[in-house]
Motif scaffolding. Structure first.
Motif, PDB file in Angstrom:
ATOM      1  N   LYS A   1      12.735 -10.548  27.228  1.00  0.00           N
ATOM      2  CA  LYS A   1      11.715 -10.991  26.268  1.00  0.00           C
ATOM      3  C   LYS A   1      12.216 -12.171  25.433  1.00  0.00           C
ATOM      4  CE  LYS A   1       7.869 -10.560  23.800  1.00  0.00           C
ATOM      5  NZ  LYS A   1       6.533 -10.837  24.324  1.00  0.00           N
ATOM      6  N   SER A   2      13.537 -12.197  25.189  1.00  0.00           N
ATOM      7  CA  SER A   2      14.081 -13.289  24.375  1.00  0.00           C
ATOM      8  C   SER A   2      14.024 -14.630  25.099  1.00  0.00           C
ATOM      9  CB  SER A   2      15.528 -12.967  23.984  1.00  0.00           C
ATOM     10  OG  SER A   2      16.398 -13.119  25.094  1.00  0.00           O
ATOM     11  N   LYS A   3      13.796 -14.625  26.404  1.00  0.00           N
ATOM     12  CA  LYS A   3      13.796 -15.850  27.199  1.00  0.00           C
ATOM     13  C   LYS A   3      12.387 -16.380  27.486  1.00  0.00           C
ATOM     14  CE  LYS A   3      18.238 -15.953  27.506  1.00  0.00           C
ATOM     15  NZ  LYS A   3      18.981 -16.996  26.762  1.00  0.00           N
ATOM     16  N   ALA A   4      11.344 -15.636  27.079  1.00  0.00           N
ATOM     17  CA  ALA A   4       9.982 -16.063  27.389  1.00  0.00           C
ATOM     18  C   ALA A   4       9.024 -15.531  26.333  1.00  0.00           C
ATOM     19  CB  ALA A   4       9.584 -15.574  28.780  1.00  0.00           C
ATOM     20  N   ASP A   5       7.747 -15.920  26.472  1.00  0.00           N
ATOM     21  CA  ASP A   5       6.726 -15.482  25.523  1.00  0.00           C
ATOM     22  C   ASP A   5       6.045 -14.185  25.962  1.00  0.00           C
ATOM     23  OD1 ASP A   5       6.834 -17.988  23.873  1.00  0.00           O
ATOM     24  OD2 ASP A   5       6.194 -18.865  25.782  1.00  0.00           O
ATOM     25  N   VAL A   6       5.898 -14.005  27.271  1.00  0.00           N
ATOM     26  CA  VAL A   6       5.170 -12.856  27.818  1.00  0.00           C
ATOM     27  C   VAL A   6       6.102 -12.074  28.745  1.00  0.00           C
ATOM     28  CG1 VAL A   6       3.217 -12.112  29.233  1.00  0.00           C
ATOM     29  CG2 VAL A   6       2.961 -14.069  27.688  1.00  0.00           C
ATOM     30  N   LEU A   7       6.263 -10.784  28.457  1.00  0.00           N
ATOM     31  CA  LEU A   7       7.110  -9.918  29.289  1.00  0.00           C
ATOM     32  C   LEU A   7       6.224  -9.012  30.142  1.00  0.00           C
ATOM     33  CD1 LEU A   7       9.712  -8.597  30.270  1.00  0.00           C
ATOM     34  CD2 LEU A   7       9.707  -7.179  28.195  1.00  0.00           C
ATOM     35  N   VAL A   8       6.389  -9.144  31.459  1.00  0.00           N
ATOM     36  CA  VAL A   8       5.676  -8.307  32.422  1.00  0.00           C
ATOM     37  C   VAL A   8       6.679  -7.359  33.063  1.00  0.00           C
ATOM     38  CG1 VAL A   8       4.337  -8.271  34.563  1.00  0.00           C
ATOM     39  CG2 VAL A   8       4.022 -10.139  32.913  1.00  0.00           C
ATOM     40  N   CYS A   9       6.384  -6.047  33.018  1.00  0.00           N
ATOM     41  CA  CYS A   9       7.233  -5.052  33.691  1.00  0.00           C
ATOM     42  C   CYS A   9       6.481  -4.508  34.903  1.00  0.00           C
ATOM     43  CB  CYS A   9       7.596  -3.912  32.744  1.00  0.00           C
ATOM     44  SG  CYS A   9       8.809  -4.385  31.505  1.00  0.00           S
ATOM     45  N   SER A  10       7.104  -4.624  36.057  1.00  0.00           N
ATOM     46  CA  SER A  10       6.524  -4.132  37.306  1.00  0.00           C
ATOM     47  C   SER A  10       7.310  -2.907  37.753  1.00  0.00           C
ATOM     48  CB  SER A  10       6.606  -5.241  38.359  1.00  0.00           C
ATOM     49  OG  SER A  10       6.447  -4.740  39.659  1.00  0.00           O
ATOM     50  N   LEU A  11       6.601  -1.878  38.211  1.00  0.00           N
ATOM     51  CA  LEU A  11       7.308  -0.654  38.636  1.00  0.00           C
ATOM     52  C   LEU A  11       6.850  -0.229  40.020  1.00  0.00           C
ATOM     53  CD1 LEU A  11       5.290   2.064  38.182  1.00  0.00           C
ATOM     54  CD2 LEU A  11       5.692   1.442  35.817  1.00  0.00           C
ATOM     55  N   THR A  12       7.764   0.388  40.749  1.00  0.00           N
ATOM     56  CA  THR A  12       7.506   0.826  42.120  1.00  0.00           C
ATOM     57  C   THR A  12       6.586   2.045  42.124  1.00  0.00           C
ATOM     58  OG1 THR A  12       9.720   0.081  42.724  1.00  0.00           O
ATOM     59  CG2 THR A  12       8.609   1.546  44.272  1.00  0.00           C
ATOM     60  N   ALA A  13       5.561   2.025  42.969  1.00  0.00           N
ATOM     61  CA  ALA A  13       4.626   3.155  43.087  1.00  0.00           C
ATOM     62  C   ALA A  13       5.342   4.385  43.640  1.00  0.00           C
ATOM     63  CB  ALA A  13       3.458   2.774  43.989  1.00  0.00           C
ATOM     64  N   ASP A  14       4.805   5.550  43.314  1.00  0.00           N
ATOM     65  CA  ASP A  14       5.417   6.830  43.703  1.00  0.00           C
ATOM     66  C   ASP A  14       5.730   6.909  45.194  1.00  0.00           C
ATOM     67  OD1 ASP A  14       5.167   7.649  41.092  1.00  0.00           O
ATOM     68  OD2 ASP A  14       3.462   8.989  41.441  1.00  0.00           O
ATOM     69  N   LYS A  15       4.784   6.435  46.018  1.00  0.00           N
ATOM     70  CA  LYS A  15       4.910   6.683  47.466  1.00  0.00           C
ATOM     71  C   LYS A  15       6.072   5.936  48.105  1.00  0.00           C
ATOM     72  CE  LYS A  15       1.398   3.172  48.474  1.00  0.00           C
ATOM     73  NZ  LYS A  15       0.055   2.945  49.038  1.00  0.00           N
ATOM     74  N   PHE A  16       6.642   4.936  47.400  1.00  0.00           N
ATOM     75  CA  PHE A  16       7.751   4.179  47.976  1.00  0.00           C
ATOM     76  C   PHE A  16       9.110   4.620  47.440  1.00  0.00           C
ATOM     77  CE2 PHE A  16       4.175   1.076  48.184  1.00  0.00           C
ATOM     78  CZ  PHE A  16       4.052   1.091  49.560  1.00  0.00           C
ATOM     79  N   ILE A  17       9.127   5.657  46.607  1.00  0.00           N
ATOM     80  CA  ILE A  17      10.393   6.105  46.020  1.00  0.00           C
ATOM     81  C   ILE A  17      10.965   7.215  46.894  1.00  0.00           C
ATOM     82  CG2 ILE A  17      11.499   7.137  43.989  1.00  0.00           C
ATOM     83  CD1 ILE A  17       9.271   5.818  42.327  1.00  0.00           C
ATOM     84  N   THR A  18      12.053   6.927  47.556  1.00  0.00           N
ATOM     85  CA  THR A  18      12.648   7.877  48.515  1.00  0.00           C
ATOM     86  C   THR A  18      14.036   8.331  48.097  1.00  0.00           C
ATOM     87  OG1 THR A  18      13.490   6.007  49.816  1.00  0.00           O
ATOM     88  CG2 THR A  18      11.343   6.911  50.431  1.00  0.00           C
TER      89      THR A  18
END
Length: 516
Positions: free
Chosen positions: A54-71
Motif C-alpha cells: 500500500k505504501s507504494k501505490a494509491d490503490v491496493l488490490v488483494c487477489s485470493l485463490t478460489a477454494d477449488k484450486f487449493i490442494t
C-alpha cells in the motif's frame, strides 16, 4: 440476524472485470498495486506485506485463490473463499478484493493490469521460481513492474493452522444462511412442520447390547481375564434407531426389516411398538436377529461379541420386502444399509426398482469396514456417507475432500450429497457443476459438550430427510441435520432427538451468532 462480516464489506469484493471498469486502463492518475495469495489465515507476515504494498501505490488490490484450486492439505482451505475475501476487505488499507476463479493469477493480472504486482521476498531469495517468472512476464509485457516486499518477518499459514485450526463455525453458518436466504425462524418453522410426514425406513436391525461387568482378575495358570456379570442392557440399533429418530421428530414411520425367530425379535417389536412405529418385520428362522454385545468393565469396552449371519436374504424375503416398498404410501423411503443381508449387489437394483414414483429417495451406507458401497444406490435424492465410506467406495485414500465429494457425487448420480467429516462437520455437494461457487458448502459441527458421538449420523439422516420433505431446501436440511447430530453427541447413548432439543440448539446457535 446481526450484520455479518461478508455483508459489511461486500462493496469491496469485486470481479476482475468489475475492477477494471472502476480503475480504468493504464496509464492511470492513481497507481494500482496487486497482491495475490491463499490467505487461509491472515497473519502478521501478510499484514506487513500488504502495508508495504500500500505504501507504494494509491490503490491496493488483494487477489485470493478460489477454494477449488487449493490442494495443499486434505481438508484445506479451512476458511471458505467468501470469508477469506471479507477478512481482507475488513482491512482499511485494502481497497478491493478479487476471488480468482482461475488456477493461477495470470488471467486476472492481464485483465486488471496493475501498475505493480507485489510478491514476498521469499520468491527471490533463491532465484525466481517458474510460477513467479510466468507472472513477471505478463506484468512486464504491458509495462507493469514487479515489487518484492521486505522479508524481515516470516510466518506460515500452514504452520499456524496445524498448531490450532481456526474455529469459525458460526461465521460459516451465517455465510450459508445469507447465501440461501434462511432465517432462524425459518429453521424453527421447518422443525414444527415435520409432524405427520410419512417415512418408510428399510434396513438391517441391530440390537446393541452392553454387558456391564466388574473386574475380578486373571487366572494364574492361563492368560484369561475374569469379570463379574452385573447387568445387560439392550437397545434397538441399526436402521431401527433411524426409524426412532424420525418418529421422535414427529414423523409417521413404517419400518421394514428382517428379524430372526428368537427372543431379541420380541424385544425389537415391543420396543418399536412402544415408540409408535409401524413395524413390518419379515421373520427368517434361518438367521439370528443381529446382536452386537459389548462387554464393558469400568467404562471400557473390553470385548465385543457379534451374533449375526451376513448372507444375502432369500428371493422370497426380497419379494416380500420390495412388495412392501411399492405398496406402502409414503413421502420418503430411507434405505439404511448396514450390510447384514438385506442390501447387496444382487438386491439393491430390485429395491431401487420397487420405489414408488414421486417419493423422496434416501440412502445411508454404514459399511466402511465391510464390502458395501454407497455408489450402488444410483440416482438417489440424498446420500449421507462419511469420509471413510466415501474413500472405501472410490478406492481413494489420497484426494482432497472437495475432489473426493465431486467423484462420489458423479459416480452415485445423486442429487444431494452430505459428506460427513466427524468433528469437522460436513461438506455438502449439491450440483453436478463442480466448478460453480454454489456447488459446495461446509457446515461445521455445533457440538458444545461432547459426551458420546454414537448415533450422530442417524440423527443427521433423520432430520435432513424430514427437512427436505418440508422445505425442499438443501441448506436448511444440512443445517438441521448438523444440529441434530450435535444434540445426539451431547447425549449418552443413541437417544432419539425430539423437537424440543432441536429448538434449544437453534436458540443457542442464534445467541452465539448475535453475541448473546
Amino acid at each position: 440476524m446481526s450484520v455479518s462480516l461478508t455483508e459489511r464489506y461486500r462493496h469491496k469484493i469485486v470481479t476482475a472485470e468489475e475492477l477494471r471498469q472502476k480503475i480504468g486502463a493504464p496509464p492511470r492518475d492513481q497507481r494500482v498495486i496487486m497482491c495475490h495469495g491463499v490467505f487461509d489465515v491472515v497473519h502478521p507476515g501478510h499484514v506487513r506485506h500488504m502495508l508495504y504494498a500500500k505504501s507504494k501505490a494509491d490503490v491496493l488490490v488483494c487477489s485470493l485463490t478460489a477454494d477449488k484450486f487449493i490442494t495443499k492439505g486434505v481438508h484445506r482451505p479451512h476458511i471458505p473463499q467468501e470469508l477469506r475475501a471479507a477478512n481482507l476487505a475488513a482491512f482499511e488499507m485494502v481497497d478491493y478484493v478479487v476471488i480468482d476463479m482461475h488456477e493461477k493469477p495470470l488471467t486476472n493480472i492481464g485483465i486488471i493490469q496493475p501498475d505493480y504486482f507485489a510478491k514476498g521476498f521469499e520468491y527471490t531469495a533463491a532465484g525466481m521460481p517458474p510460477k513467479t517468472a510466468e507472472e513477471a512476464a505478463i506484468v512486464e509485457a504491458y509495462g507493469g513492474e514487479m515489487i518484492f516486499t521486505p522479508g524481515d518477518i516470516v510466518y506460515s499459514s500452514s504452520t499456524l493452522i496445524n498448531l490450532a485450526p481456526p474455529s469459525i463455525k458460526f461465521e460459516k453458518l451465517q455465510l450459508v444462511m445469507e447465501r440461501h436466504k434462511i432465517s432462524f425462524d425459518a429453521l424453527r418453522r421447518t422443525i414444527d412442520q415435520m409432524s405427520g410426514k410419512r417415512v418408510h425406513v428399510v434396513g438391517d436391525t441391530i440390537v446393541d447390547s452392553y454387558t456391564q461387568c466388574a473386574m475380578i482378575g486373571g487366572q494364574t495358570k492361563t492368560p484369561t481375564m475374569s469379570v463379574l456379570f452385573e447387568r445387560k442392557d439392550d437397545f434397538s440399533g441399526g436402521a431401527a434407531v433411524v426409524a426412532k429418530h424420525l418418529r421422535a421428530a414427529g414423523a409417521s414411520v413404517t419400518f421394514t426389516t428382517v428379524l430372526g425367530n428368537d427372543e431379541l425379535k420380541d424385544f425389537v417389536l415391543d420396543d418399536l411398538r412402544e415408540a409408535g412405529i409401524e413395524t413390518n418385520a419379515v421373520i427368517d428362522a434361518t438367521r439370528p436377529t443381529v446382536n452386537k454385545n459389548a462387554i464393558v468393565v469400568a467404562g471400557y469396552r473390553l470385548l465385543k461379541v457379534d451374533t449375526l449371519d451376513n448372507r444375502s436374504i432369500s428371493d422370497h424375503i426380497l419379494s416380500d420386502m420390495t412388495d412392501a416398498v411399492g405398496r406402502i404410501e409414503t413421502d420418503a423411503v430411507v434405505y439404511a444399509d448396514f450390510r447384514h443381508g438385506i442390501f447387496n449387489r444382487r438386491t439393491i437394483p430390485e429395491f431401487a426398482r420397487a420405489l414408488p414414483p414421486g417419493v423422496y429417495k434416501v440412502a445411508d451406507s454404514q459399511v466402511a469396514s465391510r464390502w458395501g458401497n454407497i455408489t450402488e444406490f444410483q440416482g438417489f435424492d440424498l446420500i449421507t456417507p462419511n469420509e471413510r465410506e466415501a474413500r472405501f467406495a472410490l478406492a481413494d485414500q489420497d484426494s482432497g475432500i472437495r475432489p473426493l465429494a465431486s467423484q462420489l457425487y458423479d459416480k452415485a448420480a445423486c442429487k444431494l450429497l452430505m459428506l460427513k467429516l466427524g468433528e469437522r462437520g460436513m461438506l455438502v455437494c449439491r450440483g453436478a457443476d463442480h466448478e460453480s461457487l454454489d456447488s459446495f458448502y461446509v457446515i461445521d459441527t455445533f457440538v458444545d459438550r461432547l459426551v458420546d458421538p454414537v448415533g450422530a449420523g442417524d440423527a443427521l439422516l433423520a432430520y435432513s430427510t424430514l427437512a427436505m420433505l418440508v422445505s425442499r431446501d438443501d441448506a436448511q436440511a444440512s443445517i438441521l441435520g448438523a444440529m441434530a447430530a450435535a444434540c445426539e453427541c451431547e447425549e449418552d447413548g443413541n437417544i432419539p432427538i425430539g423437537p424440543e432439543a432441536m429448538h434449544g440448539k437453534i436458540d443457542s446457535v442464534e445467541k452465539s451468532i448475535n453475541f448473546g
